[in-house]
Design a protein around this motif. Structure first.
Motif, PDB file in Angstrom:
ATOM      1  N   UNK A 237       0.844  -1.184   0.000  1.00  0.00           N
ATOM      2  CA  UNK A 237       0.000   0.000   0.000  1.00  0.00           C
ATOM      3  C   UNK A 237       0.887   1.244   0.000  1.00  0.00           C
ATOM      4  N   UNK A 238       0.542   2.218  -0.816  1.00  0.00           N
ATOM      5  CA  UNK A 238       1.310   3.456  -0.894  1.00  0.00           C
ATOM      6  C   UNK A 238       2.362   3.475  -1.992  1.00  0.00           C
ATOM      7  N   UNK A 239       2.627   2.343  -2.635  1.00  0.00           N
ATOM      8  CA  UNK A 239       3.599   2.334  -3.728  1.00  0.00           C
ATOM      9  C   UNK A 239       3.095   3.185  -4.890  1.00  0.00           C
ATOM     10  N   UNK A 240       4.032   3.868  -5.540  1.00  0.00           N
ATOM     11  CA  UNK A 240       3.698   4.681  -6.710  1.00  0.00           C
ATOM     12  C   UNK A 240       4.483   4.143  -7.890  1.00  0.00           C
ATOM     13  N   UNK A 241       3.780   3.871  -8.979  1.00  0.00           N
ATOM     14  CA  UNK A 241       4.362   3.356 -10.205  1.00  0.00           C
ATOM     15  C   UNK A 241       4.201   4.395 -11.299  1.00  0.00           C
ATOM     16  N   UNK A 242       5.244   4.570 -12.125  1.00  0.00           N
ATOM     17  CA  UNK A 242       5.191   5.507 -13.249  1.00  0.00           C
ATOM     18  C   UNK A 242       5.169   4.689 -14.535  1.00  0.00           C
ATOM     19  N   UNK A 243       4.137   4.939 -15.317  1.00  0.00           N
ATOM     20  CA  UNK A 243       4.009   4.248 -16.600  1.00  0.00           C
ATOM     21  C   UNK A 243       3.733   5.302 -17.665  1.00  0.00           C
ATOM     22  N   UNK A 244       4.771   5.627 -18.417  1.00  0.00           N
ATOM     23  CA  UNK A 244       4.636   6.686 -19.417  1.00  0.00           C
ATOM     24  C   UNK A 244       4.397   8.014 -18.730  1.00  0.00           C
ATOM     25  N   UNK A 245       3.278   8.663 -19.039  1.00  0.00           N
ATOM     26  CA  UNK A 245       2.943   9.956 -18.456  1.00  0.00           C
ATOM     27  C   UNK A 245       2.002   9.840 -17.256  1.00  0.00           C
ATOM     28  N   UNK A 246       1.651   8.623 -16.874  1.00  0.00           N
ATOM     29  CA  UNK A 246       0.697   8.472 -15.779  1.00  0.00           C
ATOM     30  C   UNK A 246       1.341   7.833 -14.559  1.00  0.00           C
ATOM     31  N   UNK A 247       0.758   8.126 -13.417  1.00  0.00           N
ATOM     32  CA  UNK A 247       1.210   7.586 -12.145  1.00  0.00           C
ATOM     33  C   UNK A 247       0.096   6.732 -11.559  1.00  0.00           C
ATOM     34  N   UNK A 248       0.467   5.617 -10.959  1.00  0.00           N
ATOM     35  CA  UNK A 248      -0.499   4.711 -10.364  1.00  0.00           C
ATOM     36  C   UNK A 248      -0.074   4.485  -8.916  1.00  0.00           C
TER      37      UNK A 248
ATOM     38  N   UNK B  31       2.922  -3.863 -15.640  1.00  0.00           N
ATOM     39  CA  UNK B  31       4.032  -4.551 -16.296  1.00  0.00           C
ATOM     40  C   UNK B  31       4.805  -3.545 -17.152  1.00  0.00           C
ATOM     41  N   UNK B  32       6.087  -3.449 -16.899  1.00  0.00           N
ATOM     42  CA  UNK B  32       6.919  -2.494 -17.631  1.00  0.00           C
ATOM     43  C   UNK B  32       6.974  -1.123 -16.992  1.00  0.00           C
ATOM     44  N   UNK B  33       6.187  -0.909 -15.928  1.00  0.00           N
ATOM     45  CA  UNK B  33       6.198   0.389 -15.236  1.00  0.00           C
ATOM     46  C   UNK B  33       7.378   0.447 -14.273  1.00  0.00           C
ATOM     47  N   UNK B  34       7.713   1.656 -13.862  1.00  0.00           N
ATOM     48  CA  UNK B  34       8.844   1.880 -12.971  1.00  0.00           C
ATOM     49  C   UNK B  34       8.323   2.197 -11.555  1.00  0.00           C
TER      50      UNK B  34
END
Length: 85
Positions: free
Chosen positions: A29-40, A78-81
């Protein structure tokens, strides 16, 4: 070291890469993933489901709350940072 005929030998570099690909990432919980121009961002995590927020601006913290199964969520990122917390 014995090598059976017909088996493929891997270089040390490719062995390391395969080990890294096989390592498991633990969702938290609380993890942030960057995928292209969006954040999850993971908002709430349960055994089989993930509630997350899909944002375009990380600092504004505005976005849409969504829910997915863990399997769907893992395919989504998948593939997100993973950004450092």
């Amino acid at each position: 070291m014995r090598v059976n005929p017909g088996t493929k030998r891997e270089s040390p570099g490719s062995q390391l890469k395969n080990m890294q690909l096989r390592s498991r990432m633990k969702l938290q919980q609380g993890q942030v993933w960057k995928q292209g121009e969006r954040y999850i961002r993971i908002v709430h995590l349960e055994r089989l489901s993930v509630e997350y927020k899909d944002m375009t601006d990380l600092e504004a913290k505005t976005g849409k709350h969504l829910q997915a199964t863990k399997k769907e969520f893992c395919r989504l990122i998948k593939g997100a940072e993973l950004l450092p917390s």
